[in-house]
Design a protein around this motif. Structure first.
Motif, PDB file in Angstrom:
ATOM      1  N   LEU B 112      31.877  43.797  35.192  1.00  0.00           N
ATOM      2  CA  LEU B 112      32.243  44.688  36.296  1.00  0.00           C
ATOM      3  C   LEU B 112      33.717  45.046  36.210  1.00  0.00           C
ATOM      4  O   LEU B 112      34.565  44.166  36.049  1.00  0.00           O
ATOM      5  CB  LEU B 112      31.994  43.996  37.641  1.00  0.00           C
ATOM      6  N   ILE B 113      34.020  46.334  36.295  1.00  0.00           N
ATOM      7  CA  ILE B 113      35.401  46.771  36.500  1.00  0.00           C
ATOM      8  C   ILE B 113      35.439  47.334  37.921  1.00  0.00           C
ATOM      9  O   ILE B 113      34.742  48.305  38.234  1.00  0.00           O
ATOM     10  CB  ILE B 113      35.821  47.825  35.456  1.00  0.00           C
ATOM     11  N   LEU B 114      36.213  46.680  38.774  1.00  0.00           N
ATOM     12  CA  LEU B 114      36.238  47.029  40.199  1.00  0.00           C
ATOM     13  C   LEU B 114      37.548  47.694  40.553  1.00  0.00           C
ATOM     14  O   LEU B 114      38.612  47.314  40.049  1.00  0.00           O
ATOM     15  CB  LEU B 114      36.060  45.759  41.044  1.00  0.00           C
ATOM     16  N   LYS B 147      36.753  42.381  36.216  1.00  0.00           N
ATOM     17  CA  LYS B 147      38.150  42.796  36.187  1.00  0.00           C
ATOM     18  C   LYS B 147      38.419  43.695  37.393  1.00  0.00           C
ATOM     19  O   LYS B 147      37.508  44.376  37.868  1.00  0.00           O
ATOM     20  CB  LYS B 147      38.469  43.577  34.900  1.00  0.00           C
ATOM     21  N   VAL B 148      39.661  43.690  37.867  1.00  0.00           N
ATOM     22  CA  VAL B 148      40.055  44.596  38.944  1.00  0.00           C
ATOM     23  C   VAL B 148      41.170  45.489  38.408  1.00  0.00           C
ATOM     24  O   VAL B 148      42.102  44.997  37.768  1.00  0.00           O
ATOM     25  CB  VAL B 148      40.551  43.816  40.182  1.00  0.00           C
TER      26      VAL B 148
END
Lengths: 294, 294
Positions: B112-114, B147-148
């Motif tokens: 996930l890239i948030l 990741k954010v």
């Protein structure tokens, strides 16, 4: 009771308390802290993601039959930095998660999210870096995907690599297997990659000849498995959160305390001003196959 | 020579010409067209990525031993749309690439890239959608990464799923195996997912009750393999680029021409105004495990 014993009891008590109460994800929105490898990240993982997906053990690579699989997204900026680049990092990071999981890396898939307007030469350079790193690590890139998002909706490029490896029968590794009396070996100077990135971002008002130490760890793991085999408890590639995060993770998973003698931790001279204080202030940050780019 | 034969010869000539000259990636920067599934995408894949990584066959899933693996990034917006959401799509898309590759889906990894500022409820909804879709598809989510990125550097969230499956011995599938005389079966109405997304984006000044038809195709593939087994040449889940892209891909890989009778293509009534003209104007768009979200 001697001081050292009281300290140990105190630390073990803290670990037990954290483990007993569990973590609940109660934040109202995602913040940068959720990606920083500290308590917010752990809360997101252990409080939301892991229970939703029925995940229990926090290892870097998951095992399906005799195949190990691990995935990671790389969002590092700048995409090129002293000693490496996002493409090289994306290969080595995933290869290393397999290696420290006790699996011989075989194949990678690669998914690129590209920003509209990315110079073709930048993409070409990363494609070459990926290809070269894969050759160096002895893995084949078997396929992938490419998406393009509007200008500004990505930072040059994001790279997600997934690694497939063959579980090595010599390896009996688990973060939950540490026992009192075990020794921790640190294989090289810590903090180099993180320091190189922070310097490249201009986050410090100083210059230093620090380079990322990104490379494949399988050759080292292979030799280690041959020499020490089943007496190895757990291997880790210290990334986001640093060595402290790794030790926290092992301590929590195994229910042990870890004694760190700061003077025994190999901190390279050039990075002393930045990395010495950094690796030990962050908490654990992983869910099963997590690994960070910086 | 009858008209139909002349047309066939002309088309076969075009295919041969395209195949003979190969594609070179000469653009100076990445544009949205490189992700749109048309000629620019193909040029990026065949002219840069595939040769750099030594990839030859353009299939949806790559095979490593008896394990099939496929990866996809999903960047669809809006993240929720009639009939589905990005999380559900990310599971089904990857599961289906395994299924049409002739592999029984077993496990998924999820990265996930948030976006900083993403409401926690939106994340929670997608995590639940992912978990539910995985249960429905009979796959286990074995691990992942989060990741954010800074606010604006992502569009709510990007999801990359990688699927691992077991190659089914009944399947002998390849896009290069089509032969003159083969029949193409379209299993249901085309264009529903793409039309639902475009309507949800407000790209047309109209409303229509069109829903995405995202779902796992393994049960259908399983039945098909049991009934027709080795006489099946190739299966595809038509996504980015639509059915036209799939037919182009098969035609190029097999060196055959494809005759499409427009009246035989099942276009749902509600989508006629948009999707009827769309699926056949795009070219092929894949590299080995590519699949698109819309």
């Amino acid at each position: 009771m001697p001081v050292e014993q009281r300290t140990k009891d105190h630390v073990l008590g803290l670990i037990e308390r954290v483990q007993a109460k569990g973590l609940r994800f109660r934040d109202e929105q995602i913040t940068m802290a959720h990606g920083a490898g500290g308590k917010a990240t752990l809360t997101l993982i252990e409080g939301l993601l892991a229970p939703a997906f029925g995940l229990t053990e926090l290892a870097d690579a998951a095992v399906v039959g005799d195949v190990a699989v691990t995935t990671d997204s790389f969002v590092v900026k700048p995409i090129r930095f002293p000693g490496g680049s996002i493409g090289e990092l994306a290969v080595n990071g995933t290869v290393n998660d397999l290696a420290v999981g006790g699996a011989r890396p075989l194949a990678l898939t690669l998914s690129l999210i590209l920003e509209e307007g990315l110079p073709a030469d930048d993409l070409r350079a990363e494609v070459e870096a990926i290809a070269a790193a894969a050759v160096a690590a002895g893995v084949t890139i078997v396929g992938g995907d490419t998406k393009v998002v509007e200008r500004g909706r990505c930072d040059s490029m994001y790279v997600t690599t997934t690694g497939v490896g063959r579980v090595d029968p010599r390896a009996q590794l688990s973060p939950g297997s540490a026992r009192p009396g075990d020794l921790i070996l640190v294989s090289g100077p810590i903090g180099e990659h993180g320091t190189a990135i922070m310097l490249a971002r201009g986050e410090f008002e100083l210059e230093a000849p620090v380079e990322s130490d990104t490379r494949s760890l399988w050759p080292a793991v292979d030799v280690l498995l041959e020499a020490a085999g089943p007496s190895l408890r757990c291997l880790r590639d210290a990334t986001r959160g640093g060595v402290a995060s790794v030790l926290n993770e092992i301590a929590r998973a195994s229910g042990v305390a870890v004694t760190v003698r700061e003077t025994d931790v190999p901190v390279p001279a050039a990075g002393t001003g930045t990395s010495q204080s950094d690796p030990f202030r962050k908490g654990p940050c992983r869910w099963p196959t997590s690994r960070s780019s910086c």
